[in-house]
Scaffold this active site. Structure first.
Site, PDB file in Angstrom:
ATOM      1  N   CYS A 116     -30.392 -15.951  21.635  1.00 59.28           N
ATOM      2  CA  CYS A 116     -31.460 -15.147  21.661  1.00 59.28           C
ATOM      3  C   CYS A 116     -32.540 -15.386  20.760  1.00 59.28           C
ATOM      4  O   CYS A 116     -33.581 -14.783  20.912  1.00 59.28           O
ATOM      5  CB  CYS A 116     -30.990 -13.769  21.912  1.00 59.28           C
ATOM      6  N   HIS A 257     -36.861  -9.179  19.922  1.00 59.64           N
ATOM      7  CA  HIS A 257     -36.079  -9.405  20.921  1.00 59.64           C
ATOM      8  C   HIS A 257     -35.478  -8.345  21.779  1.00 59.64           C
ATOM      9  O   HIS A 257     -35.433  -7.143  21.089  1.00 59.64           O
ATOM     10  CB  HIS A 257     -34.745 -10.264  20.446  1.00 59.64           C
ATOM     11  N   ASN A 287     -32.631  -7.692  29.097  1.00 57.81           N
ATOM     12  CA  ASN A 287     -32.425  -8.874  28.152  1.00 57.81           C
ATOM     13  C   ASN A 287     -32.572 -10.116  28.633  1.00 57.81           C
ATOM     14  O   ASN A 287     -31.576 -10.666  29.488  1.00 57.81           O
ATOM     15  CB  ASN A 287     -31.021  -8.607  27.343  1.00 57.81           C
TER      16      ASN A 287
END
Length: 335
Positions: A116, A257, A287
């Site tokens: 990520c 993020h 996500n």
């Protein structure tokens, strides 16, 4: 000799058309909208469900839009980097596939595996390449087809993830006090037991056993990952702010993020920022791993003005984490 820096001169993005909302998801697995919204803040996510299409398809779409928006000559691109954890194939690189589809004739390409944090890390690598003076224009793409590794029988993880891609054009400039200003990037190696895919790599190659036991899906111990993410992202942002004289009055946006709305709120609280100074797209995209930060820039590009101070931050498998300070290079409303 004038100091060379790297600036973002354009943003492109792509998300699949298919929307998987919480109501539909609740018919697939034992969950519901209230449970998902209260814990992570996700209402819906985009899913690339057309057969035969992978991460390179979304990355190419985002990069093509970027080239069209900026009007840059494709023959002047020096390099293309794709940050992803969901490559089309073990080899060749997804970046090489995207480069070929775009017809870039004078560039090299490689994938960056940073989970990520992939886009955050790749952006810093590309900026350093430009600052060296050897490269002038680099496309950096964050792209992930997370639906390809999500177990839709696992109620703990399947509501979290979506698919998408976004790309930025990084160019050289000699204008001072603008562009990628500073980064604090780290990996501590503690995260393997808590966030990984058990099979498919060289330690545990694919077999009938690994398929039968559903070992080719993302595994996560949510509470541990949440705790580390809150601490790391908050501390990293505070550090990058302190050493660059940033505070609640001169930070235009934090771009985090998009893993969990509670993590995002904790980062904002640490910097004493109201949520209108935080880019958030988790509610409708979920996500998207390496794509989440550039997708947030893409969606909010029209709000940005030259000189705006941005703090980018992420946390991912590994554990990897960090924050970057970016001073925006153009008035986006004029593009």
């Amino acid at each position: 000799m004038e100091r060379i820096n790297a600036i973002i001169t354009g943003v492109g993005g792509y998300v699949p058309e298919y929307v998987l909302n919480n109501e539909e998801l609740s018919r697939m697995v034992d969950t519901n909208d209230e449970w998902i919204m209260s814990r992570v803040g996700i209402k819906e996510r985009r899913i690339l469900n057309e057969e035969g299409l992978g991460t390179s398809y979304m990355a190419r779409k985002a990069a093509k839009q970027l080239l069209q928006k900026t009007g840059v000559d494709p023959d002047t691109i020096d390099a293309l980097i794709v940050a992803t954890s969901s490559a089309d194939y073990k080899f060749p690189s997804t970046a090489s596939i995207v480069l070929g589809k775009l017809g870039l004739k004078n560039a090299f390409a490689f994938d960056y595996w940073g989970a990520c944090c992939g886009f955050l890390f790749a952006l810093d690598v590309a900026a350093s390449m430009i600052q060296s003076g050897r490269y002038k224009k680099i496309i950096v793409i964050g792209a992930d087809k997370m639906s390809s590794m999500v177990d839709y029988m696992d109620r703990q993880t399947c509501p979290l993830f979506g698919d998408g891609a976004a790309a930025v054009l990084l160019e050289a400039t000699t204008e001072q006090n603008i562009g990628v200003m500073d980064s604090y990037l780290r990996a501590d190696g503690k995260g393997l037991p808590f966030l990984h895919m058990k099979a498919g790599g060289s330690v545990c190659p694919p077999s009938h056993f690994t398929v039968d036991h559903r070992l080719h899906y993302l595994y996560q111990e949510g509470r541990t990952v949440f705790r580390y993410a809150v601490t790391s992202m908050s501390d990293d942002c505070a550090l990058i702010a302190e050493r660059n004289g940033l505070n609640k009055d001169n930070i235009r946006f934090v771009v985090p993020h998009q893993a969990n709305i509670r993590i995002i709120e904790a980062v904002a609280k640490r910097l004493e920022l109201t949520m209108d100074k935080v880019m958030v797209n988790i509610e409708h995209f979920g996500n998207t791993s390496a794509a989440s930060i550039p997708l947030a820039l893409w969606e909010n590009e029209s709000l940005l003005k030259k000189g705006d101070n941005l703090v980018l931050t992420a946390f991912g498998a590994g554990f990897v984490h960090g924050a970057s300070y970016l001073k925006w290079a153009y008035d986006s409303s004029e593009k």
